[in-house]
Write a protein that holds these residues in place. Structure first.
Motif, PDB file in Angstrom:
ATOM      1  N   GLU A 178      57.733  -1.065  -1.196  1.00 58.72           N
ATOM      2  CA  GLU A 178      57.563  -2.572  -0.858  1.00 58.72           C
ATOM      3  C   GLU A 178      57.922  -3.765  -2.068  1.00 58.72           C
ATOM      4  OE1 GLU A 178      54.894  -0.043   1.645  1.00 58.72           O
ATOM      5  OE2 GLU A 178      55.352  -0.223  -0.563  1.00 58.72           O
ATOM      6  N   ALA A 179      57.488  -3.023  -3.226  1.00 60.92           N
ATOM      7  CA  ALA A 179      58.000  -3.921  -4.285  1.00 60.92           C
ATOM      8  C   ALA A 179      59.251  -3.953  -4.529  1.00 60.92           C
ATOM      9  CB  ALA A 179      57.227  -3.205  -5.776  1.00 60.92           C
ATOM     10  N   ARG A 180      60.398  -2.856  -4.350  1.00 63.04           N
ATOM     11  CA  ARG A 180      61.412  -3.134  -4.624  1.00 63.04           C
ATOM     12  C   ARG A 180      62.142  -3.946  -3.618  1.00 63.04           C
ATOM     13  NH1 ARG A 180      60.800   2.419  -5.516  1.00 63.04           N
ATOM     14  NH2 ARG A 180      61.425   3.139  -3.325  1.00 63.04           N
ATOM     15  N   ALA A 181      61.871  -3.955  -2.362  1.00 61.03           N
ATOM     16  CA  ALA A 181      61.991  -4.751  -1.156  1.00 61.03           C
ATOM     17  C   ALA A 181      61.737  -6.207  -1.602  1.00 61.03           C
ATOM     18  CB  ALA A 181      61.671  -4.725   0.055  1.00 61.03           C
ATOM     19  N   VAL A 182      60.658  -6.624  -2.326  1.00 65.42           N
ATOM     20  CA  VAL A 182      60.217  -7.907  -2.326  1.00 65.42           C
ATOM     21  C   VAL A 182      60.949  -8.488  -3.806  1.00 65.42           C
ATOM     22  CG1 VAL A 182      58.598  -9.499  -3.275  1.00 65.42           C
ATOM     23  CG2 VAL A 182      57.805  -7.963  -1.442  1.00 65.42           C
ATOM     24  N   GLN A 183      61.161  -7.615  -4.631  1.00 73.39           N
ATOM     25  CA  GLN A 183      62.186  -7.967  -5.921  1.00 73.39           C
ATOM     26  C   GLN A 183      63.658  -8.207  -5.276  1.00 73.39           C
ATOM     27  OE1 GLN A 183      61.061  -4.647  -8.208  1.00 73.39           O
ATOM     28  NE2 GLN A 183      59.379  -5.699  -9.060  1.00 73.39           N
ATOM     29  N   ALA A 184      64.191  -7.429  -4.678  1.00 71.37           N
ATOM     30  CA  ALA A 184      65.399  -7.602  -4.107  1.00 71.37           C
ATOM     31  C   ALA A 184      65.658  -8.859  -3.438  1.00 71.37           C
ATOM     32  CB  ALA A 184      66.171  -6.351  -3.311  1.00 71.37           C
TER      33      ALA A 184
ATOM     34  N   ARG B  82      53.794  -4.563   7.738  1.00 68.49           N
ATOM     35  CA  ARG B  82      55.240  -4.492   7.467  1.00 68.49           C
ATOM     36  C   ARG B  82      55.963  -5.655   8.294  1.00 68.49           C
ATOM     37  NH1 ARG B  82      57.839   0.198   5.089  1.00 68.49           N
ATOM     38  NH2 ARG B  82      56.544   0.738   3.514  1.00 68.49           N
ATOM     39  N   LYS B  83      55.241  -6.107   9.447  1.00 67.93           N
ATOM     40  CA  LYS B  83      55.877  -7.032  10.260  1.00 67.93           C
ATOM     41  C   LYS B  83      55.015  -8.602  10.152  1.00 67.93           C
ATOM     42  CE  LYS B  83      58.207  -3.964  13.196  1.00 67.93           C
ATOM     43  NZ  LYS B  83      58.876  -3.554  14.359  1.00 67.93           N
ATOM     44  N   PRO B  84      55.145  -9.067   9.014  1.00 66.87           N
ATOM     45  CA  PRO B  84      54.130 -10.232   9.043  1.00 66.87           C
ATOM     46  C   PRO B  84      55.075 -11.540   9.852  1.00 66.87           C
ATOM     47  CG  PRO B  84      55.443 -10.090   7.002  1.00 66.87           C
ATOM     48  CD  PRO B  84      55.768  -8.825   7.670  1.00 66.87           C
TER      49      PRO B  84
ATOM     50  N   ALA C  87      60.976 -16.896   3.245  1.00 62.07           N
ATOM     51  CA  ALA C  87      62.025 -16.553   3.972  1.00 62.07           C
ATOM     52  C   ALA C  87      62.457 -15.001   3.092  1.00 62.07           C
ATOM     53  CB  ALA C  87      63.341 -17.164   3.583  1.00 62.07           C
ATOM     54  N   ALA C  88      62.130 -15.011   1.978  1.00 60.71           N
ATOM     55  CA  ALA C  88      62.315 -13.771   0.964  1.00 60.71           C
ATOM     56  C   ALA C  88      61.334 -12.744   1.816  1.00 60.71           C
ATOM     57  CB  ALA C  88      62.104 -13.739  -0.483  1.00 60.71           C
ATOM     58  N   ILE C  89      60.166 -13.041   2.021  1.00 61.43           N
ATOM     59  CA  ILE C  89      59.252 -11.960   2.384  1.00 61.43           C
ATOM     60  C   ILE C  89      59.412 -11.340   3.876  1.00 61.43           C
ATOM     61  CG2 ILE C  89      56.885 -11.683   3.373  1.00 61.43           C
ATOM     62  CD1 ILE C  89      55.876 -13.729   1.024  1.00 61.43           C
ATOM     63  N   HIS C  90      60.240 -12.372   4.767  1.00 67.01           N
ATOM     64  CA  HIS C  90      60.682 -11.836   5.993  1.00 67.01           C
ATOM     65  C   HIS C  90      61.681 -10.840   5.828  1.00 67.01           C
ATOM     66  CE1 HIS C  90      58.186 -14.179   8.688  1.00 67.01           C
ATOM     67  NE2 HIS C  90      58.567 -15.129   8.386  1.00 67.01           N
ATOM     68  N   ASP C  91      62.622 -11.010   4.698  1.00 66.60           N
ATOM     69  CA  ASP C  91      63.785 -10.331   4.456  1.00 66.60           C
ATOM     70  C   ASP C  91      63.477  -8.968   4.042  1.00 66.60           C
ATOM     71  OD1 ASP C  91      65.551 -12.083   5.364  1.00 66.60           O
ATOM     72  OD2 ASP C  91      66.476 -12.570   3.531  1.00 66.60           O
ATOM     73  N   ALA C  92      62.394  -8.866   3.009  1.00 71.13           N
ATOM     74  CA  ALA C  92      61.793  -7.915   2.556  1.00 71.13           C
ATOM     75  C   ALA C  92      61.294  -7.019   3.529  1.00 71.13           C
ATOM     76  CB  ALA C  92      60.683  -8.044   1.307  1.00 71.13           C
ATOM     77  N   ALA C  93      60.549  -7.619   4.676  1.00 65.47           N
ATOM     78  CA  ALA C  93      59.749  -6.874   5.593  1.00 65.47           C
ATOM     79  C   ALA C  93      60.943  -6.223   6.522  1.00 65.47           C
ATOM     80  CB  ALA C  93      59.030  -7.746   6.517  1.00 65.47           C
ATOM     81  N   ARG C  94      62.022  -6.950   6.745  1.00 65.83           N
ATOM     82  CA  ARG C  94      63.138  -6.370   7.489  1.00 65.83           C
ATOM     83  C   ARG C  94      63.938  -5.217   6.859  1.00 65.83           C
ATOM     84  NH1 ARG C  94      63.453 -11.884   9.046  1.00 65.83           N
ATOM     85  NH2 ARG C  94      65.095 -12.315   7.614  1.00 65.83           N
ATOM     86  N   SER C  95      63.797  -5.333   5.642  1.00 63.56           N
ATOM     87  CA  SER C  95      64.613  -4.219   4.689  1.00 63.56           C
ATOM     88  C   SER C  95      63.657  -3.014   4.854  1.00 63.56           C
ATOM     89  CB  SER C  95      64.949  -4.641   3.290  1.00 63.56           C
ATOM     90  OG  SER C  95      63.581  -4.499   2.618  1.00 63.56           O
TER      91      SER C  95
END
Length: 153
Positions: A81-87, A116-118, A142-150
């Motif tokens: 989750e951290a790596r996804a958010v940072q990316a 995982r699907k907020p 938008a970044a949180i949605h993208d992180a969730a999708r990843s």
């Protein structure tokens, strides 16, 4: 009073008053400056850390309340989750001044660890209390949605 703390997987012995806020132990005693001071009243979220995996405002969290707890700061988050958010933060150019970002990232990671699907409403609720003076809230969402999708699949 001498207190033993476990921070980012390492044990530290510190000699401080029991009511010393965790924020100042992290920054001034342990030299972990990624956690920021914003308001000192748990209202802005800049000082967010994990205590036993739960997002907490370190500016009002007394060191005496830690007992056998594990503290994790922005310097040590490494989960998927951290790596996804940072990316996603980088991809969306979320930070401007960057001051609030460690707290924003910690809160976003906490959200995605639990959900995982907020929805937009979930994100707004989880990020409530994390203030950004640069007003990058649309990019944060938008970044949180993208992180969730990843994190799917």
């Amino acid at each position: 009073m001498s207190t033993t703390l476990k921070v980012n997987g390492q044990t530290h012995s510190v000699d401080l008053d029991d009511d010393t806020p965790l924020l100042w132990v992290l920054r001034d005693t342990l030299g972990l400056t990624g956690t920021k001071f914003g308001c000192g009243m748990a209202q802005c979220g800049a000082c967010t850390v994990f205590v036993d995996g739960v997002a907490q405002r370190s500016c009002v969290f007394p060191v005496s309340a830690l007992a056998d707890s594990e503290v994790t700061t922005i310097e040590a988050i490494t989960s998927p989750e951290a790596r996804a958010v940072q990316a996603a933060w980088t991809a969306h150019d979320v930070p401007q001044c960057g001051y609030c970002q460690s707290g924003q990232v910690m809160s976003a990671v906490a959200l995605l660890t639990e959900n995982r699907k907020p929805t937009d409403a979930d994100i707004d609720a989880a990020m409530n209390g994390n203030l950004c003076r640069c007003a990058t809230y649309v990019r944060i969402r938008a970044a949180i949605h993208d992180a969730a999708r990843s994190l799917e699949g």
